[in-house]
Scaffold this motif. Structure first.
Motif, short mmCIF file in Angstrom:
data_model
loop_
_atom_site.label_atom_id
_atom_site.label_comp_id
_atom_site.label_asym_id
_atom_site.label_seq_id
_atom_site.Cartn_x
_atom_site.Cartn_y
_atom_site.Cartn_z
N PHE A 1 50.51 -18.42 -34.99
CA PHE A 1 50.15 -19.77 -34.58
C PHE A 1 48.98 -19.67 -33.60
O PHE A 1 49.06 -18.96 -32.61
N SER B 1 45.75 -27.37 -35.21
CA SER B 1 45.19 -28.71 -35.41
C SER B 1 44.85 -28.88 -36.88
O SER B 1 44.13 -28.07 -37.45
N PRO B 2 45.34 -29.94 -37.50
CA PRO B 2 45.03 -30.15 -38.92
C PRO B 2 43.52 -30.27 -39.13
O PRO B 2 42.82 -30.81 -38.27
N LYS C 1 47.02 -35.40 -28.11
CA LYS C 1 46.89 -35.65 -29.52
C LYS C 1 48.14 -36.38 -29.98
O LYS C 1 49.21 -36.12 -29.51
N GLU D 1 43.73 -35.86 -33.93
CA GLU D 1 43.42 -34.93 -34.99
C GLU D 1 44.34 -35.05 -36.17
O GLU D 1 43.96 -34.77 -37.27
N VAL E 1 55.65 -14.74 -27.87
CA VAL E 1 55.11 -16.08 -27.63
C VAL E 1 53.63 -15.91 -27.28
O VAL E 1 53.24 -14.88 -26.72
N THR F 1 51.95 -16.77 -24.96
CA THR F 1 51.61 -16.59 -23.55
C THR F 1 51.11 -15.17 -23.31
O THR F 1 50.48 -14.91 -22.28
N MET G 1 61.29 -24.59 -25.93
CA MET G 1 59.99 -24.49 -25.27
C MET G 1 59.68 -25.74 -24.48
O MET G 1 59.12 -25.67 -23.39
N LEU H 1 58.88 -26.02 -20.43
CA LEU H 1 57.70 -26.65 -19.84
C LEU H 1 58.09 -27.75 -18.88
O LEU H 1 57.49 -27.93 -17.84
N PRO I 1 53.16 -28.85 -35.51
CA PRO I 1 53.16 -27.66 -36.35
C PRO I 1 54.57 -27.29 -36.78
O PRO I 1 55.54 -27.69 -36.17
N PHE J 1 54.51 -17.02 -31.74
CA PHE J 1 54.87 -18.43 -31.67
C PHE J 1 54.13 -19.11 -30.53
O PHE J 1 53.84 -18.49 -29.51
N PRO J 2 53.88 -20.42 -30.65
CA PRO J 2 53.16 -21.12 -29.59
C PRO J 2 54.11 -21.62 -28.51
O PRO J 2 55.16 -22.17 -28.82
N VAL J 3 53.74 -21.46 -27.27
CA VAL J 3 54.60 -21.96 -26.21
C VAL J 3 54.46 -23.47 -26.08
O VAL J 3 55.40 -24.17 -25.79
N ASP J 4 53.25 -23.95 -26.31
CA ASP J 4 53.03 -25.39 -26.25
C ASP J 4 52.03 -25.75 -27.32
O ASP J 4 50.83 -25.59 -27.14
N PRO J 5 52.56 -26.24 -28.46
CA PRO J 5 51.66 -26.48 -29.59
C PRO J 5 50.57 -27.50 -29.30
O PRO J 5 49.59 -27.57 -30.00
N PHE J 6 50.75 -28.29 -28.25
CA PHE J 6 49.80 -29.38 -28.04
C PHE J 6 48.84 -29.13 -26.90
O PHE J 6 48.05 -29.98 -26.57
N ASP J 7 48.91 -27.97 -26.31
CA ASP J 7 47.98 -27.65 -25.23
C ASP J 7 46.93 -26.70 -25.76
O ASP J 7 47.24 -25.62 -26.23
N GLN J 8 45.71 -27.10 -25.69
CA GLN J 8 44.65 -26.30 -26.31
C GLN J 8 44.25 -25.08 -25.51
O GLN J 8 43.51 -24.26 -25.98
N GLN J 9 44.73 -24.98 -24.29
CA GLN J 9 44.13 -23.98 -23.42
C GLN J 9 44.87 -22.67 -23.36
O GLN J 9 44.33 -21.67 -22.94
N ILE J 10 46.12 -22.67 -23.72
CA ILE J 10 46.78 -21.37 -23.71
C ILE J 10 46.93 -20.92 -25.15
O ILE J 10 46.92 -21.71 -26.06
#
Lengths: 281, 583
Positions: B392, B420-421, A124, A23, B336, B338, A141, A145, A131, B360-369
């Protein structure tokens, strides 16, 4: 080379999986563009190779909304003033010509971490500084994880999170929960019921429960029991087990993912003991 | 009554307007010393020469938001009586690794001037400056009465520098170390505070990673009776927190250490009791690895909390609900994602007084949470006083943001980051233009805006047309043509800082802002379509701007991939590294 480098201001809707996996607009690694071109090359379309079809698919009521695929490699377009309004098509056509001419001179290497040019298979690609989160927070973070990753592999850590995926048969997407937050099966079961209530609501009407009824904890449980859902988990060995058989500590040490199954599918496992589950501490 | 107004009336009655004021300078200075607002001081200094002089002689604090906009000598010449300096250096995008190492903003050149001009300097607050251990030692040794040091997002120093501060600053009241690129060589620095140092009021080392000597920390907290802000790092556990809190129940702000504790022993149970004695506590942060097992210890203080920072606690909605149901006075909340949309519903239902929310995002690259548009909606419904949001998320819809704008028309800061851009409205697949259009149309007080998602020039047309109070704008992966940027540069008169990355804005867009740049603090454009020629043109037209290009060796020679433009009275930088070219 005959394949045009036209993926600058043009969206790509057919390669949606490619989009999902790449993306960020800064992907200009050779591997990615090569994959991209292969898709384009095999496509049948009218008009300029690969262009017209994409343009139509992306046109919205704003006329010429073109997905802005800024790529690190595209530096030769300063002279081309791409106008997003009505005459967009012509401008883009001109652009294609220009692009074809200068495509050979543009070869900008990727700026972010993946300088070797490969894109991680399903993740991705990561854009530098996106971000926009400061390093300290990002690192904190990330370490949380990875801590959960360690724990899942069997290290006994007193700290950290333990994120596992939870899937429910029939639900359109998965959830992730942190097992460390719960201290017994009752808490876990409660949390899962709450989390997946939106999906069981759909089963309300099919199970004869009035859809408008306020969803309380007790009728949630009823729903789950009525629809005969069974909570299972995949352990370290890759086997699917019924949740609730082993002590809680042992469970979170070996649990890698959870799955809420329909009762009928759980036949291969131990006899249904959902009531026993919720009572066990 | 406003002292400035009093002065004006006096002059106005019967006095000859061509004669200079007959008010004694001492009177003016005394009066002006009561004015702390920078804006007011600025206005006051423009009235006449006497007022300009009185203002500059009476000023104790100066904030320099761009260290290259003025030289330290000029500051010292104009303001001789400064005791407190706030100095900011690098462009904000340096926080996200877009500015190469060695770019500049070295504080030492400022310290050299301050050492002679302001020997009585007491406070130094630095943000995004390059600070070395030598500089920290310099501060410790050259300013006898030095009291307060705050370092935010700085880099280049290590804990050795902190040792120097601890050792030599006999009157230290504040040591605030936050989110810096610091080389953490160990926790010994804390032990360098001398036994007779009792003046500490603020101690924040929450973002340092090494363990400090707990005994020394305990002793420090015990003897500093005026301590009101204490933020420890993750290495301090709950047992230790208990001990510290017993010694300092007067704390107004507390940053805890780790909240993960396997054993539920007596001292941890005591913690709840200890918290109940902290009647002044209004701000809490820390909470690493917090779970419901131990979170209840803070319940006694929840009722008084105005700022709760849970942004390092990956808790869910259940935990958040428990806390928020007891925290009805909250004004600022950081969480966060979560906590999910359900958690944000809890925010909406309990925190009627909420004015600021950051998710804030806990995991910027995981789309599911994460959180979605429904969480944002829930907050906007339940928190009508909301005026600051940083959000976010993975997905958003125009409809949701339009409703949010209607629910919260008082937004002053709207920072939405769809991670996501180029992500469109996930329901309609349209660009997010209407969302931001609604925000700028409805929220007339909007001062800061960060946009994201798929955006065409239309979004910027809206911004230019409606965002008349906009001061800070952050744009990434947006726009379709130069017109986008032109709309903004022509339409927003109060712009101060604009930062743009990865947008199709070229030279013509850059030049459209010609008349604006001198009234702006700075413009950052990276990975857009700028050329060296375009930047040169700008530099030629506007003599009082520094137009700097950061060259990457991989760059095409004619392109300008990173451009930083700012107004300055100090001329081109004298300390620019080889890769920064001033045009």
């Amino acid at each position: 080379m005959s394949v045009p480098l036209e993926h600058d201001y043009i969206g790509l809707s057919d390669a949606s999986s490619l989009e999902r996996s790449s993306e960020s607009s800064n992907i200009s690694s050779d591997d990615v563009t090569n994959n991209f071109f292969n898709l384009k090359a095999t496509e049948l379309s009218l008009g300029l190779p690969g262009f017209a079809k994409n343009y139509e698919e992306n046109a919205t009521k704003h006329g010429s909304v073109i997905k802005n695929y800024m790529s690190g490699a595209k530096r030769g377009f300063s002279d081309v003033n791409f106008n997003g309004s009505g005459k967009g098509i012509d401008a883009v056509f001109d652009k294609i010509q220009t692009q074809q001419i200068i495509s050979s001179s543009v070869a900008k290497p990727v700026k972010e971490e993946k300088k070797n040019g490969s894109v991680p298979p399903s993740a991705k690609a990561q854009v530098v500084g996106w971000p926009p989160i400061r390093s300290f927070r990002k690192n904190t973070m990330a370490s949380n994880l990875s801590k959960s990753g360690d724990v899942a592999e069997g290290n006994s850590g007193a700290e950290g999170c333990l994120y596992v995926k939870v899937s429910m048969d029939g639900a359109p997407y998965l959830r992730k929960i942190d097992l460390k937050i719960y201290h017994n099966y009752a808490e876990l079961s409660k949390a899962l019921e709450k989390m997946f209530s939106c999906f069981t609501l759909g089963q309300c009407s099919s199970n004869g429960i009035k859809g408008k009824e306020r969803l309380t904890e007790s009728n949630l449980k009823d729903i789950l029991h009525k629809s005969e859902c069974v909570l299972t988990y995949e352990d370290k060995d890759g086997d699917w087990m019924l949740v609730g058989d082993v002590p809680w500590g042992m469970f979170i040490d070996s649990c890698k993912r959870l799955r809420i199954m329909k009762g009928s599918e759980a036949i291969g496992l131990a006899p249904r003991r959902t009531e026993k589950c919720t009572n066990r501490n | 009554m406003d002292p400035a107004a009093a002065g004006v009336e006096f002059i106005g009655t019967g006095a000859d307007p061509t004669r200079s004021s007959t008010l004694p300078e001492e009177f003016l200075k005394r009066t002006f010393s009561l004015i702390s607002s920078e804006k007011d001081r600025s206005s006051v200094s423009l009235v006449c020469k006497d007022w300009y002089n009185a203002e500059r002689l009476s000023r104790r604090h100066v904030t320099i938001r761009n260290c290259y906009s003025v030289s330290p000598e000029m500051v010292a010449a104009r303001f001789p009586a400064i005791r407190s300096v706030t100095l900011k250096g690098k462009p904000r995008f340096s926080d996200f690794n877009l500015v190469p190492d060695g770019w500049g903003a070295d504080v030492q050149s400022w310290l050299n001037v301050f050492a002679t001009a302001y020997p009585f300097l007491e406070e130094l607050r630095l943000k995004r400056m390059a600070v070395t251990d030598e500089s920290l030692e310099f501060i410790a040794l050259n300013f006898d009465g030095f009291k307060a040091l705050s370092l935010l997002s700085c880099d280049g120093f290590s804990t050795l520098g902190l040792e120097a501060i601890a050792t030599h600053c006999k009157n230290l009241t504040e040591l605030d170390i936050q989110e810096n690129g610091i080389d953490d060589l160990g926790g010994d620095w804390l032990s360098y505070f001398p036994e007779n140092l009792t003046s500490l009021e603020v101690l924040n080392f929450s973002t340092l990673t090494s363990e400090v000597s707990f005994d020394d920390l305990e002793s420090l907290v015990s003897r500093c009776k005026s301590l009101r802000v204490l933020k420890v790092n993750q290495k301090i556990n709950l047992h230790q927190l208990q001990k510290l809190l017993v010694l300092a129940p007067q704390l107004t702000e507390l940053g805890t250490g780790t909240f993960m504790e396997e054993l539920v022993s007596g001292s941890v149970n005591d913690l709840e009791n200890t918290f109940s004695k902290c009647g002044n506590m209004h701000t809490l942060s820390g909470f690493w690895d917090a779970t419901l097992l131990h979170l209840p210890v803070i319940y006694p203080v929840c009722g008084n909390l105005t700022f709760l920072n849970l942004s390092y606690a990956n808790i869910g909605d259940v935990e958040l609900e428990q806390i928020l149901s007891r925290s009805k006075q909250l004004i600022r909340l950081w969480v966060v994602d979560t906590v999910g949309d359900k958690g944000l519903e809890a925010v909406g239902s309990h925190c009627q007084l909420l004015e600021e929310l950051r998710v804030f995002p806990v995991d910027p690259f995981d789309q599911q949470i994460g959180v979605t548009e429904s969480g944002l909606l829930a907050v906007s419904i339940g928190c009508p006083k909301l005026h600051y949001i940083l959000y976010f998320c993975q997905r958003m819809t125009n409809a949701a943001v339009i409703t949010v704008a209607q629910n919260c028309p008082d937004f002053t800061h709207f920072r939405l980051c769809i991670m996501s851009p180029h992500e469109p409205d996930y329901l309609t697949n349209e660009p997010m233009d209407e969302a931001f259009g609604a925000i700028v149309k409805t929220c007339t007080n909007l001062r800061r805006l960060s946009v994201s998602g798929l955006l065409t020039d239309l979004a910027f047309e809206y911004v230019g047309k409606y965002a008349k109070n906009l001061e800070t704008l952050s744009v990434a992966f947006a726009g379709t043509s130069d017109m986008g940027m032109e709309y903004v540069m022509r339409g927003c008169p109060k712009l101060k800082r604009v930062e743009i990355r990865d947008c199709p804005f070229g030279d013509s867009a850059l030049l459209s802002g010609l008349t604006q740049y001198e009234s702006m603090r700075s413009l950052w454009m990276s990975d857009c379509n700028l050329t060296m020629n375009g930047c040169k043109k700008l530099a030629e037209e506007m003599g009082r701007l520094n137009v700097e290009v950061i060259k990457d060796k991989d760059d095409d020679v004619s392109l300008a991939s990173k451009v930083y433009v700012y107004r300055t009275v100090a001329g081109p930088r004298k300390d620019a590294p080889h890769f920064v070219v001033t045009l």
